[in-house]
Design a protein around this motif. Sequence first.
Motif, PDB file in Angstrom:
ATOM      1  N   LYS A 160       0.828  -1.212   0.000  1.00 28.37           N
ATOM      2  CA  LYS A 160       0.000   0.000   0.000  1.00 28.37           C
ATOM      3  C   LYS A 160       0.860   1.258   0.000  1.00 28.37           C
ATOM      4  O   LYS A 160       0.626   2.205  -0.762  1.00 28.37           O
ATOM      5  N   ARG A 161       1.868   1.270   0.877  1.00 24.27           N
ATOM      6  CA  ARG A 161       2.709   2.456   0.951  1.00 24.27           C
ATOM      7  C   ARG A 161       3.631   2.582  -0.255  1.00 24.27           C
ATOM      8  O   ARG A 161       3.955   3.691  -0.686  1.00 24.27           O
ATOM      9  N   LYS A 162       4.036   1.445  -0.823  1.00 22.42           N
ATOM     10  CA  LYS A 162       4.800   1.505  -2.076  1.00 22.42           C
ATOM     11  C   LYS A 162       3.951   2.127  -3.184  1.00 22.42           C
ATOM     12  O   LYS A 162       4.447   2.900  -4.014  1.00 22.42           O
ATOM     13  N   ALA A 163       2.651   1.785  -3.199  1.00 24.28           N
ATOM     14  CA  ALA A 163       1.755   2.340  -4.217  1.00 24.28           C
ATOM     15  C   ALA A 163       1.588   3.850  -4.037  1.00 24.28           C
ATOM     16  O   ALA A 163       1.572   4.613  -5.011  1.00 24.28           O
ATOM     17  N   ILE A 164       1.475   4.305  -2.784  1.00 26.04           N
ATOM     18  CA  ILE A 164       1.368   5.748  -2.519  1.00 26.04           C
ATOM     19  C   ILE A 164       2.632   6.467  -2.991  1.00 26.04           C
ATOM     20  O   ILE A 164       2.572   7.529  -3.623  1.00 26.04           O
ATOM     21  N   VAL A 189      -0.094  10.245   8.755  1.00 26.51           N
ATOM     22  CA  VAL A 189       1.357  10.445   8.718  1.00 26.51           C
ATOM     23  C   VAL A 189       2.038   9.325   7.936  1.00 26.51           C
ATOM     24  O   VAL A 189       2.991   9.563   7.182  1.00 26.51           O
ATOM     25  N   MET A 190       1.541   8.088   8.084  1.00 23.55           N
ATOM     26  CA  MET A 190       2.104   6.968   7.317  1.00 23.55           C
ATOM     27  C   MET A 190       1.948   7.205   5.820  1.00 23.55           C
ATOM     28  O   MET A 190       2.868   6.965   5.031  1.00 23.55           O
ATOM     29  N   GLY A 191       0.789   7.713   5.424  1.00 27.55           N
ATOM     30  CA  GLY A 191       0.573   8.020   4.016  1.00 27.55           C
ATOM     31  C   GLY A 191       1.462   9.150   3.537  1.00 27.55           C
ATOM     32  O   GLY A 191       2.034   9.085   2.444  1.00 27.55           O
ATOM     33  N   VAL A 192       1.603  10.187   4.360  1.00 25.53           N
ATOM     34  CA  VAL A 192       2.444  11.326   3.999  1.00 25.53           C
ATOM     35  C   VAL A 192       3.901  10.902   3.875  1.00 25.53           C
ATOM     36  O   VAL A 192       4.604  11.290   2.929  1.00 25.53           O
ATOM     37  N   ASN A 193       4.392  10.093   4.829  1.00 25.51           N
ATOM     38  CA  ASN A 193       5.783   9.639   4.778  1.00 25.51           C
ATOM     39  C   ASN A 193       6.063   8.834   3.509  1.00 25.51           C
ATOM     40  O   ASN A 193       7.139   8.951   2.907  1.00 25.51           O
ATOM     41  N   ALA A 194       5.098   8.007   3.106  1.00 26.58           N
ATOM     42  CA  ALA A 194       5.266   7.248   1.864  1.00 26.58           C
ATOM     43  C   ALA A 194       5.320   8.196   0.668  1.00 26.58           C
ATOM     44  O   ALA A 194       6.128   8.011  -0.255  1.00 26.58           O
ATOM     45  N   ALA A 195       4.468   9.232   0.686  1.00 29.77           N
ATOM     46  CA  ALA A 195       4.481  10.207  -0.408  1.00 29.77           C
ATOM     47  C   ALA A 195       5.795  10.958  -0.478  1.00 29.77           C
ATOM     48  O   ALA A 195       6.269  11.292  -1.570  1.00 29.77           O
ATOM     49  N   VAL A 210      -1.141  16.397   0.999  1.00 31.60           N
ATOM     50  CA  VAL A 210      -2.490  16.444   1.577  1.00 31.60           C
ATOM     51  C   VAL A 210      -3.294  15.216   1.155  1.00 31.60           C
ATOM     52  O   VAL A 210      -3.941  14.552   1.981  1.00 31.60           O
ATOM     53  N   ILE A 211      -3.260  14.895  -0.140  1.00 29.31           N
ATOM     54  CA  ILE A 211      -4.007  13.732  -0.643  1.00 29.31           C
ATOM     55  C   ILE A 211      -3.467  12.445  -0.027  1.00 29.31           C
ATOM     56  O   ILE A 211      -4.240  11.559   0.378  1.00 29.31           O
ATOM     57  N   ALA A 212      -2.131  12.319   0.074  1.00 32.01           N
ATOM     58  CA  ALA A 212      -1.533  11.123   0.674  1.00 32.01           C
ATOM     59  C   ALA A 212      -1.947  10.985   2.137  1.00 32.01           C
ATOM     60  O   ALA A 212      -2.184   9.870   2.625  1.00 32.01           O
TER      61      ALA A 212
END
Length: 396
Positions: free
Chosen positions: A145-149, A332-338, A171-173
Amino acid sequence: MEHTMAFSIKRLVELFIVSLKLGLTSFGGPTAHLGYFHEEYVRKRKWMDEKSYADLVALAQFLPGPASSQVGIGIGVARAGVLGGLVSFLGFTMPSVVALILFATLLAGTDMSQAGWLHGLKIVAVAIVAHAVLGMAKNLTPDVKRKAIALLALVVTLLWQAAFTQVSVIVIAGLVGLWLFKVHDPSDAASMKFLVSKKMGVICLTLFFTLLGILPVLRELTGSYWIAVFDSFYRSGALVFGGGHVVLPLLEQELVPVGWIGSESFLAGYGATQAVPGPLFTFAAYLGAVMNGWQGGLFATVAIFLPAFLLIVGALPFWDALRNHPKIKGAVMGVNAAVIGILLSALYNPIWTSSILRAEDFALAAILFSMLTFWKMPPWLVVLAGALGGTLLSIW
């Protein structure tokens, strides 16, 4: 009491020495600086854990201003409070400020675009950023999931070149992460605390917005040249998203049309800025020195960096409270991946596209990357090797 004071002074001195070393050797722009910081503060000195560093990078990417300088200030705050943030900023920024004031005095107008050692330093940036991104990606994108982000962030930032692209992607991530990651391991909480109170945070944020609103008014009411100069540099520093390169058109629009500096001198100074280590925002030191001598250089430097300092110090106490909140951690997990995708995008453009121009450049980059990754050589040695390699390639 005396023991505590001595301990604090020792920390501040140590912080200044380490940040000064980074200020003397951190070539390659903001993304490369994050690599240098990661190597020095996280891997080598263990002053900050991986997750806290990633969270701090994510916050700095979201705020306007020079991201690498704000990360450095944040590390200083975590280490020794607001004074530590100031000391860290001074150490990292001072070498390039001094160098660019000297450039303005002695070397303004010199064409360095064909300098081999400068091209070598650009190739160093390729190795530094690649090394940093690989290290951070292992921790920040461990699952599909985070690789995809990260991949989507990379694609969007490469194909959509606009001023607010990075902020929009982050923001979207964050929203995607809030939706995707709902179960969290409490042991994954970041342990680093930023030594600044919420009261101080409110004061800094209030001062940031007050200056942003009142300086243009004072400029018109008083007609003061110095208030006008401070306003131009402060606004440029406060409204820039995307790093030091983005500040170029803002400063040009503020300074050249009013006749404060000629276009040729402006572009010559920007070329000189590429030749020195440290943050690209120190371009202001050159501009201020051309306009008003070394005092003007220092004045412009304070004006352009002040909003970044106020924003990061103002945001940290609230970020510290929010980032371990169960509902915020997913975002934050999504933002860090982005952020990984954004860093990869920057690795390609402008770092790779302006550095790797032929096979010999790629070979040098591979050698420098190996020096960092496999042979664990210190970054300053890699910088010297890159400058020497670039010089040799220029006379090949």
